[in-house]
Design a protein around this motif. Sequence first.
Motif, PDB file in Angstrom:
ATOM      1  N   GLY A 179     -37.319 -33.915  -7.152  1.00 11.50           N
ATOM      2  CA  GLY A 179     -37.513 -35.624  -6.477  1.00 11.50           C
ATOM      3  C   GLY A 179     -35.694 -35.764  -6.454  1.00 11.50           C
ATOM      4  O   GLY A 179     -35.035 -35.832  -7.394  1.00 11.50           O
ATOM      5  N   LEU A 180     -36.357 -35.999  -4.960  1.00 12.18           N
ATOM      6  CA  LEU A 180     -34.299 -35.308  -4.773  1.00 12.18           C
ATOM      7  C   LEU A 180     -33.993 -36.555  -4.480  1.00 12.18           C
ATOM      8  O   LEU A 180     -32.772 -36.134  -2.792  1.00 12.18           O
ATOM      9  N   GLY A 181     -34.322 -37.538  -3.882  1.00  9.65           N
ATOM     10  CA  GLY A 181     -32.760 -38.712  -3.479  1.00  9.65           C
ATOM     11  C   GLY A 181     -31.779 -38.965  -3.718  1.00  9.65           C
ATOM     12  O   GLY A 181     -30.983 -38.093  -4.620  1.00  9.65           O
ATOM     13  N   GLY A 182     -31.597 -39.585  -4.234  1.00 12.21           N
ATOM     14  CA  GLY A 182     -30.014 -40.320  -4.941  1.00 12.21           C
ATOM     15  C   GLY A 182     -29.587 -40.123  -5.926  1.00 12.21           C
ATOM     16  O   GLY A 182     -28.549 -39.600  -6.243  1.00 12.21           O
ATOM     17  N   VAL A 183     -30.659 -39.742  -7.269  1.00 10.26           N
ATOM     18  CA  VAL A 183     -30.204 -39.633  -8.738  1.00 10.26           C
ATOM     19  C   VAL A 183     -30.560 -37.629  -7.975  1.00 10.26           C
ATOM     20  O   VAL A 183     -29.230 -36.654  -8.991  1.00 10.26           O
ATOM     21  N   GLY A 184     -31.781 -37.320  -7.297  1.00 10.08           N
ATOM     22  CA  GLY A 184     -32.069 -35.757  -7.422  1.00 10.08           C
ATOM     23  C   GLY A 184     -30.685 -35.238  -6.846  1.00 10.08           C
ATOM     24  O   GLY A 184     -30.526 -33.780  -7.541  1.00 10.08           O
ATOM     25  N   HIS A 185     -29.777 -35.590  -6.313  1.00 15.15           N
ATOM     26  CA  HIS A 185     -29.178 -34.839  -5.777  1.00 15.15           C
ATOM     27  C   HIS A 185     -27.359 -34.547  -6.327  1.00 15.15           C
ATOM     28  O   HIS A 185     -27.147 -33.732  -6.543  1.00 15.15           O
ATOM     29  N   ARG A 209     -32.457 -30.730   2.670  1.00 19.46           N
ATOM     30  CA  ARG A 209     -31.287 -29.832   3.236  1.00 19.46           C
ATOM     31  C   ARG A 209     -29.768 -30.325   2.418  1.00 19.46           C
ATOM     32  O   ARG A 209     -29.400 -30.074   2.248  1.00 19.46           O
ATOM     33  N   VAL A 210     -30.139 -31.523   2.336  1.00 20.26           N
ATOM     34  CA  VAL A 210     -28.947 -32.525   1.433  1.00 20.26           C
ATOM     35  C   VAL A 210     -29.362 -31.178  -0.541  1.00 20.26           C
ATOM     36  O   VAL A 210     -27.897 -30.561  -0.643  1.00 20.26           O
ATOM     37  N   ALA A 211     -30.542 -31.109  -1.085  1.00 17.53           N
ATOM     38  CA  ALA A 211     -30.145 -29.993  -1.551  1.00 17.53           C
ATOM     39  C   ALA A 211     -29.550 -29.181  -1.397  1.00 17.53           C
ATOM     40  O   ALA A 211     -28.327 -28.755  -2.406  1.00 17.53           O
ATOM     41  N   ARG A 212     -30.001 -28.536  -0.364  1.00 17.51           N
ATOM     42  CA  ARG A 212     -28.879 -26.467   0.026  1.00 17.51           C
ATOM     43  C   ARG A 212     -27.620 -27.158  -0.201  1.00 17.51           C
ATOM     44  O   ARG A 212     -26.546 -26.640  -0.594  1.00 17.51           O
ATOM     45  N   GLU A 213     -26.997 -28.423   0.825  1.00 12.07           N
ATOM     46  CA  GLU A 213     -25.266 -28.601   0.897  1.00 12.07           C
ATOM     47  C   GLU A 213     -24.281 -28.719  -0.640  1.00 12.07           C
ATOM     48  O   GLU A 213     -23.519 -28.398   0.159  1.00 12.07           O
TER      49      GLU A 213
END
Length: 338
Positions: A179-185, A209-213
Amino acid sequence: MHAIALNSPAPLDANPLQWREVDTPSPGIGQLLIKVAACGVCRSNLHMVEGDWVDGGVPAISPIIPGHEVTGTVAALGDAVEGFAVGDRVGVQPLWWTCEECEYCTSGREQLCHRRKITGEHVNGGYAEYMLSNAAHTYHVPESLDLSEAAPLFCPGITAYGAVQKLDLGPGATVAVFGLGGVGHMAVQFAGLAGADVIAVGRSADHLRVAREVGATRVVDATAEDPGEVLAESVDAAITFAPSDAVTEQALKALAWGGTLVAGVPVSVSGFPFNKAQTIKASILGNRTQMNEVLALAAQGKVRSIVDRFSLPNAPEVLGRLAAGKLRSRAVLENRTE
Protein backbone atom coordinates in the motif's frame (compact mmCIF):
# COMPACT_ATOMS: atom_id res chain seq x y z
CA MET A 1 -13.73 32.99 7.38
CA HIS A 2 -14.47 30.43 4.67
CA ALA A 3 -14.42 26.67 5.18
CA ILE A 4 -15.44 23.37 3.65
CA ALA A 5 -18.34 22.22 5.83
CA LEU A 6 -20.02 18.83 6.04
CA ASN A 7 -23.66 19.18 7.09
CA SER A 8 -24.59 15.52 6.89
CA PRO A 9 -22.58 12.53 5.62
CA ALA A 10 -23.53 11.35 2.14
CA PRO A 11 -21.87 9.95 -1.01
CA LEU A 12 -19.62 12.48 -2.74
CA ASP A 13 -21.87 12.60 -5.79
CA ALA A 14 -24.64 13.94 -3.52
CA ASN A 15 -22.47 17.02 -2.86
CA PRO A 16 -22.39 16.85 0.96
CA LEU A 17 -19.52 19.35 1.22
CA GLN A 18 -20.03 23.10 0.89
CA TRP A 19 -17.52 25.95 0.63
CA ARG A 20 -19.15 28.65 2.69
CA GLU A 21 -18.64 31.51 5.13
CA VAL A 22 -18.64 30.58 8.83
CA ASP A 23 -17.70 32.35 12.03
CA THR A 24 -13.99 32.59 12.78
CA PRO A 25 -13.47 30.83 16.13
CA SER A 26 -11.76 32.39 19.15
CA PRO A 27 -9.20 30.42 21.17
CA GLY A 28 -10.19 29.33 24.66
CA ILE A 29 -7.97 28.38 27.58
CA GLY A 30 -4.98 26.39 26.37
CA GLN A 31 -5.89 26.85 22.72
CA LEU A 32 -4.37 28.49 19.65
CA LEU A 33 -6.04 30.05 16.63
CA ILE A 34 -4.15 28.91 13.56
CA LYS A 35 -4.24 30.54 10.16
CA VAL A 36 -4.19 27.44 7.98
CA ALA A 37 -1.52 27.21 5.32
CA ALA A 38 -2.21 23.65 4.16
CA CYS A 39 -4.18 20.54 5.07
CA GLY A 40 -3.51 17.06 3.75
CA VAL A 41 -6.35 14.96 2.35
CA CYS A 42 -6.65 11.55 4.03
CA ARG A 43 -8.78 8.57 3.08
CA SER A 44 -10.30 8.72 6.54
CA ASN A 45 -11.72 12.14 5.55
CA LEU A 46 -13.49 10.35 2.70
CA HIS A 47 -14.85 7.66 5.04
CA MET A 48 -16.29 10.30 7.35
CA VAL A 49 -17.77 12.42 4.56
CA GLU A 50 -19.52 9.47 2.95
CA GLY A 51 -20.95 8.18 6.23
CA ASP A 52 -18.89 5.00 6.62
CA TRP A 53 -18.23 5.75 10.30
CA VAL A 54 -21.61 7.10 11.41
CA ASP A 55 -22.31 3.99 13.50
CA GLY A 56 -19.10 4.70 15.40
CA GLY A 57 -20.17 8.26 16.22
CA VAL A 58 -18.09 9.99 13.56
CA PRO A 59 -18.60 12.81 12.84
CA ALA A 60 -19.25 13.72 16.45
CA ILE A 61 -20.72 17.14 15.63
CA SER A 62 -22.73 18.53 12.76
CA PRO A 63 -21.93 20.52 10.79
CA ILE A 64 -18.20 19.77 10.95
CA ILE A 65 -15.10 20.93 9.11
CA PRO A 66 -12.93 17.92 8.10
CA GLY A 67 -9.14 17.70 7.93
CA HIS A 68 -6.57 16.44 10.42
CA GLU A 69 -3.05 16.99 9.03
CA VAL A 70 -2.63 20.73 9.20
CA THR A 71 0.09 23.37 9.06
CA GLY A 72 -0.13 27.12 9.44
CA THR A 73 0.85 30.07 11.60
CA VAL A 74 -0.37 31.12 15.01
CA ALA A 75 -2.91 33.95 14.66
CA ALA A 76 -3.97 34.30 18.31
CA LEU A 77 -3.31 32.77 21.72
CA GLY A 78 -5.82 31.69 24.33
CA ASP A 79 -5.20 32.08 28.05
CA ALA A 80 -2.62 29.87 29.78
CA VAL A 81 -0.73 29.08 26.58
CA GLU A 82 3.04 28.85 26.90
CA GLY A 83 5.72 28.13 24.32
CA PHE A 84 3.97 29.74 21.37
CA ALA A 85 3.81 33.24 19.93
CA VAL A 86 1.77 34.89 17.21
CA GLY A 87 3.42 34.15 13.87
CA ASP A 88 4.94 30.81 14.89
CA ARG A 89 4.88 28.10 12.23
CA VAL A 90 2.94 25.16 13.65
CA GLY A 91 1.30 21.87 12.81
CA VAL A 92 -1.53 19.69 14.12
CA GLN A 93 -2.05 15.96 13.72
CA PRO A 94 -5.15 13.78 14.26
CA LEU A 95 -4.70 13.78 18.05
CA TRP A 96 -6.34 17.12 18.90
CA TRP A 97 -6.78 16.45 22.63
CA THR A 98 -6.03 13.70 25.13
CA CYS A 99 -6.92 13.51 28.81
CA GLU A 100 -3.29 13.54 30.12
CA GLU A 101 -4.46 11.39 33.07
CA CYS A 102 -5.07 7.80 31.94
CA GLU A 103 -2.54 4.97 31.88
CA TYR A 104 -1.92 5.57 28.19
CA CYS A 105 -1.36 9.31 28.44
CA THR A 106 1.02 8.88 31.39
CA SER A 107 3.07 6.18 29.67
CA GLY A 108 3.82 7.84 26.33
CA ARG A 109 0.97 6.11 24.51
CA GLU A 110 -1.45 9.01 24.32
CA GLN A 111 -2.65 7.90 20.88
CA LEU A 112 -4.52 5.12 22.74
CA CYS A 113 -6.33 7.46 25.14
CA HIS A 114 -9.95 6.32 25.28
CA ARG A 115 -11.16 9.91 25.66
CA ARG A 116 -9.10 11.33 22.81
CA LYS A 117 -10.58 13.88 20.43
CA ILE A 118 -9.67 13.60 16.77
CA THR A 119 -9.08 16.68 14.64
CA GLY A 120 -11.75 17.04 11.98
CA GLU A 121 -13.88 14.23 13.44
CA HIS A 122 -14.72 15.34 16.99
CA VAL A 123 -13.78 19.01 16.54
CA ASN A 124 -13.48 21.22 13.48
CA GLY A 125 -10.38 20.59 11.41
CA GLY A 126 -8.18 22.10 8.75
CA TYR A 127 -10.38 22.38 5.65
CA ALA A 128 -10.74 26.04 6.57
CA GLU A 129 -8.97 29.39 6.57
CA TYR A 130 -8.59 29.21 10.36
CA MET A 131 -8.88 26.48 12.98
CA LEU A 132 -8.47 26.02 16.71
CA SER A 133 -5.83 23.73 18.15
CA ASN A 134 -5.05 22.43 21.61
CA ALA A 135 -1.62 23.82 22.49
CA ALA A 136 -0.59 20.56 24.20
CA HIS A 137 -0.94 18.79 20.85
CA THR A 138 0.44 21.53 18.59
CA TYR A 139 3.96 21.30 17.17
CA HIS A 140 6.53 23.81 16.00
CA VAL A 141 7.37 23.31 12.31
CA PRO A 142 11.07 23.85 11.52
CA GLU A 143 11.80 26.90 9.37
CA SER A 144 13.47 24.77 6.71
CA LEU A 145 10.25 22.95 5.85
CA ASP A 146 7.72 24.08 3.27
CA LEU A 147 4.37 24.25 5.08
CA SER A 148 2.48 22.44 2.30
CA GLU A 149 5.02 19.63 2.11
CA ALA A 150 5.08 19.43 5.91
CA ALA A 151 1.32 18.94 6.30
CA PRO A 152 1.38 15.19 5.49
CA LEU A 153 4.08 14.64 8.11
CA PHE A 154 1.26 15.06 10.64
CA CYS A 155 -0.66 11.96 9.56
CA PRO A 156 1.14 9.82 6.95
CA GLY A 157 4.47 10.78 8.49
CA ILE A 158 3.68 9.91 12.11
CA THR A 159 1.59 6.88 11.09
CA ALA A 160 4.43 5.43 9.00
CA TYR A 161 7.05 6.25 11.62
CA GLY A 162 5.02 4.64 14.40
CA ALA A 163 4.61 1.47 12.32
CA VAL A 164 8.31 1.19 11.45
CA GLN A 165 9.25 1.81 15.10
CA LYS A 166 7.42 -1.40 16.01
CA LEU A 167 9.98 -3.37 14.02
CA ASP A 168 13.58 -4.27 14.80
CA LEU A 169 15.09 -3.24 11.48
CA GLY A 170 18.72 -2.80 10.55
CA PRO A 171 21.26 -3.54 7.82
CA GLY A 172 20.53 -6.87 6.19
CA ALA A 173 16.84 -6.87 7.08
CA THR A 174 14.22 -6.92 4.35
CA VAL A 175 10.82 -5.26 4.76
CA ALA A 176 7.92 -5.18 2.32
CA VAL A 177 5.52 -2.22 2.38
CA PHE A 178 2.06 -3.04 1.02
CA GLY A 179 0.00 0.00 0.00
CA LEU A 180 1.98 2.94 -1.34
CA GLY A 181 -0.23 5.98 -0.99
CA GLY A 182 0.40 8.90 1.34
CA VAL A 183 1.40 6.68 4.26
CA GLY A 184 3.19 3.96 2.33
CA HIS A 185 5.68 6.26 0.60
CA MET A 186 6.69 7.61 4.01
CA ALA A 187 7.11 4.08 5.44
CA VAL A 188 9.46 3.23 2.57
CA GLN A 189 11.69 6.10 3.66
CA PHE A 190 11.65 5.38 7.40
CA ALA A 191 12.40 1.69 6.82
CA GLY A 192 15.26 2.67 4.53
CA LEU A 193 16.65 5.01 7.18
CA ALA A 194 16.77 2.04 9.55
CA GLY A 195 19.09 0.33 7.09
CA ALA A 196 16.64 -2.22 5.69
CA ASP A 197 16.20 -3.24 2.08
CA VAL A 198 12.70 -2.06 1.22
CA ILE A 199 10.34 -3.77 -1.22
CA ALA A 200 7.41 -1.57 -2.24
CA VAL A 201 4.23 -3.40 -3.25
CA GLY A 202 1.39 -1.58 -4.96
CA ARG A 203 -1.10 -1.47 -7.80
CA SER A 204 -0.67 2.09 -9.09
CA ALA A 205 2.08 2.94 -11.58
CA ASP A 206 2.32 6.41 -10.03
CA HIS A 207 2.70 4.96 -6.54
CA LEU A 208 5.40 2.56 -7.71
CA ARG A 209 7.30 5.42 -9.38
CA VAL A 210 7.14 7.47 -6.19
CA ALA A 211 8.38 4.47 -4.17
CA ARG A 212 11.42 4.19 -6.43
CA GLU A 213 11.97 7.93 -6.15
CA VAL A 214 12.08 7.80 -2.35
CA GLY A 215 14.43 4.85 -2.16
CA ALA A 216 12.67 1.50 -2.53
CA THR A 217 15.19 -1.23 -3.31
CA ARG A 218 12.64 -3.15 -5.37
CA VAL A 219 9.05 -2.67 -6.45
CA VAL A 220 6.40 -5.30 -7.07
CA ASP A 221 3.46 -4.45 -9.33
CA ALA A 222 0.52 -6.29 -7.78
CA THR A 223 -1.46 -5.95 -11.02
CA ALA A 224 1.15 -7.97 -12.91
CA GLU A 225 2.11 -10.66 -10.39
CA ASP A 226 1.01 -12.04 -7.03
CA PRO A 227 3.23 -10.47 -4.36
CA GLY A 228 2.58 -13.35 -2.01
CA GLU A 229 3.95 -15.80 -4.55
CA VAL A 230 6.94 -13.83 -5.80
CA LEU A 231 8.02 -12.86 -2.27
CA ALA A 232 7.06 -16.12 -0.59
CA GLU A 233 8.64 -16.47 2.88
CA SER A 234 11.41 -14.04 1.96
CA VAL A 235 10.88 -10.85 3.99
CA ASP A 236 11.72 -10.32 7.65
CA ALA A 237 8.91 -7.84 8.10
CA ALA A 238 5.85 -6.56 6.28
CA ILE A 239 3.81 -3.40 6.81
CA THR A 240 0.31 -3.07 5.40
CA PHE A 241 -1.55 0.14 4.66
CA ALA A 242 -4.08 -1.34 2.21
CA PRO A 243 -7.37 -2.26 3.97
CA SER A 244 -7.83 -5.51 2.07
CA ASP A 245 -7.97 -9.07 3.36
CA ALA A 246 -6.35 -10.18 0.09
CA VAL A 247 -3.41 -7.86 0.75
CA THR A 248 -3.09 -9.17 4.32
CA GLU A 249 -2.96 -12.71 2.94
CA GLN A 250 -0.25 -11.71 0.46
CA ALA A 251 1.79 -10.02 3.19
CA LEU A 252 1.63 -13.13 5.42
CA LYS A 253 2.69 -15.32 2.51
CA ALA A 254 5.65 -13.01 1.88
CA LEU A 255 6.69 -13.10 5.53
CA ALA A 256 9.52 -15.40 6.57
CA TRP A 257 9.14 -17.79 9.47
CA GLY A 258 9.53 -15.80 12.68
CA GLY A 259 8.79 -12.54 10.86
CA THR A 260 6.54 -9.66 11.94
CA LEU A 261 3.58 -8.08 10.21
CA VAL A 262 2.62 -4.55 11.28
CA ALA A 263 -0.89 -3.56 10.26
CA GLY A 264 -1.73 0.10 9.90
CA VAL A 265 -5.26 -0.76 8.78
CA PRO A 266 -7.99 -3.19 9.91
CA VAL A 267 -7.17 -6.82 9.13
CA SER A 268 -9.04 -10.12 9.11
CA VAL A 269 -6.96 -13.25 9.44
CA SER A 270 -8.05 -16.87 9.00
CA GLY A 271 -5.92 -19.99 9.04
CA PHE A 272 -3.01 -18.19 10.72
CA PRO A 273 0.04 -20.52 10.48
CA PHE A 274 1.04 -20.62 14.17
CA ASN A 275 3.84 -23.08 13.43
CA LYS A 276 5.75 -20.33 11.61
CA ALA A 277 6.03 -18.32 14.86
CA GLN A 278 5.08 -15.11 13.11
CA THR A 279 3.87 -11.99 14.93
CA ILE A 280 1.12 -9.55 14.00
CA LYS A 281 1.14 -6.07 15.52
CA ALA A 282 -1.29 -3.21 15.04
CA SER A 283 -0.14 0.39 14.83
CA ILE A 284 -1.93 3.73 15.03
CA LEU A 285 -0.21 7.09 14.77
CA GLY A 286 2.54 7.69 17.35
CA ASN A 287 3.19 9.74 20.46
CA ARG A 288 4.31 13.36 20.77
CA THR A 289 7.99 12.47 21.09
CA GLN A 290 7.80 10.48 17.87
CA MET A 291 6.00 13.34 16.11
CA ASN A 292 8.87 15.68 16.95
CA GLU A 293 11.34 13.04 15.74
CA VAL A 294 9.52 12.93 12.39
CA LEU A 295 9.77 16.72 12.07
CA ALA A 296 13.48 16.64 12.93
CA LEU A 297 14.19 13.97 10.31
CA ALA A 298 12.31 15.99 7.69
CA ALA A 299 14.18 19.17 8.66
CA GLN A 300 17.45 17.27 8.16
CA GLY A 301 16.34 16.28 4.67
CA LYS A 302 16.25 12.58 5.53
CA VAL A 303 12.56 12.11 4.66
CA ARG A 304 10.12 14.09 2.56
CA SER A 305 6.50 13.95 1.54
CA ILE A 306 5.55 13.90 -2.13
CA VAL A 307 2.53 16.15 -2.56
CA ASP A 308 0.12 17.36 -5.20
CA ARG A 309 -1.21 20.84 -4.38
CA PHE A 310 -4.78 22.05 -4.75
CA SER A 311 -6.68 25.09 -3.49
CA LEU A 312 -8.89 24.65 -0.44
CA PRO A 313 -12.28 25.19 -2.17
CA ASN A 314 -11.49 22.21 -4.43
CA ALA A 315 -11.69 19.70 -1.57
CA PRO A 316 -14.72 17.80 -3.01
CA GLU A 317 -12.95 17.31 -6.34
CA VAL A 318 -9.76 16.17 -4.60
CA LEU A 319 -11.64 13.64 -2.47
CA GLY A 320 -13.16 12.34 -5.69
CA ARG A 321 -9.70 11.91 -7.18
CA LEU A 322 -8.64 10.06 -4.04
CA ALA A 323 -11.64 7.74 -4.26
CA ALA A 324 -10.83 7.01 -7.91
CA GLY A 325 -7.17 6.30 -7.21
CA LYS A 326 -6.02 9.23 -9.33
CA LEU A 327 -3.56 10.84 -6.92
CA ARG A 328 0.20 10.40 -7.28
CA SER A 329 0.78 10.34 -3.53
CA ARG A 330 -0.65 12.83 -1.00
CA ALA A 331 -2.99 15.66 -1.95
CA VAL A 332 -2.66 18.87 0.02
CA LEU A 333 -5.25 21.65 0.16
CA GLU A 334 -3.62 25.07 0.31
CA ASN A 335 -5.33 28.09 1.82
CA ARG A 336 -5.72 29.97 -1.43
CA THR A 337 -8.75 30.53 -3.59
CA GLU A 338 -7.24 31.06 -7.04
